[in-house]
Design an enzyme around this catalytic site. Structure first.
Site, PDB file in Angstrom:
ATOM      1  N   THR A   1       0.806  -1.221   0.000  1.00 47.69           N
ATOM      2  CA  THR A   1       0.000   0.000   0.000  1.00 47.69           C
ATOM      3  C   THR A   1       0.837   1.268   0.000  1.00 47.69           C
ATOM      4  OG1 THR A   1      -0.145  -0.124   2.403  1.00 47.69           O
ATOM      5  CG2 THR A   1      -1.966  -1.106   1.150  1.00 47.69           C
ATOM      6  N   CYS A   2       2.148   1.140   0.027  1.00 44.78           N
ATOM      7  CA  CYS A   2       3.049   2.303   0.079  1.00 44.78           C
ATOM      8  C   CYS A   2       3.182   2.919  -1.318  1.00 44.78           C
ATOM      9  CB  CYS A   2       4.413   1.864   0.604  1.00 44.78           C
ATOM     10  SG  CYS A   2       5.665   3.162   0.563  1.00 44.78           S
ATOM     11  N   ASP A   3       2.766   4.174  -1.454  1.00 44.42           N
ATOM     12  CA  ASP A   3       2.849   4.861  -2.742  1.00 44.42           C
ATOM     13  C   ASP A   3       4.284   5.001  -3.230  1.00 44.42           C
ATOM     14  OD1 ASP A   3       0.108   5.114  -2.986  1.00 44.42           O
ATOM     15  OD2 ASP A   3       0.057   7.118  -2.092  1.00 44.42           O
TER      16      ASP A   3
ATOM     17  N   LYS B   1       5.353   1.748  -4.748  1.00 41.29           N
ATOM     18  CA  LYS B   1       4.725   1.585  -6.062  1.00 41.29           C
ATOM     19  C   LYS B   1       5.453   2.400  -7.121  1.00 41.29           C
ATOM     20  CE  LYS B   1       0.093   0.971  -4.128  1.00 41.29           C
ATOM     21  NZ  LYS B   1      -1.251   1.593  -4.021  1.00 41.29           N
TER      22      LYS B   1
END
Length: 111
Positions: free
Chosen positions: A11-13, A16
């Site tokens: 979930t870490c932008d 990503k």
């Protein structure tokens, strides 16, 4: 093509963005979810030896929610109990580790 391992959470932008950029640069990226598949004590030791206290993200919501006792404990204990405290991403190449996704890391890996 270089094979890299990126340690983080899905979930870490920032993770990503790093994966996308590294793959576009031709790297083969293996993602390791530190929450779902915790790192071994020896891997934490290697990362702490490389980065020391910088490995702990002290500005995170998770860190701010820790008890005073846990904040006073050693970084290895903090990471073993709360792996998402790790500053992300940690990128492993064949011969070194990189911490974060700043311009220095990008310059080194997106050649």
């Amino acid at each position: 093509m270089t094979t890299l391992t990126l340690y983080g959470i899905p979930t870490c932008d920032t993770c990503k963005k790093a994966i996308k950029a590294l793959e576009e640069a031709g790297h083969d990226v293996t993602f390791h979810d530190v929450r779902a598949d915790p790192l071994s004590p020896s891997k934490w030791d290697a990362l702490l030896l490389q980065f020391g206290e910088k490995l702990i993200n002290r500005s995170s919501t998770t860190y701010r929610g820790l008890s005073d006792w846990m904040k006073a404990s050693d970084p290895e204990e903090q990471l073993a109990q709360h792996p998402t405290l790790m500053k992300r991403p940690v990128i492993e190449t064949e011969d070194r580790y990189y911490l974060g996704w700043d311009t220095g890391v990008q310059a080194a890996l997106l050649k």
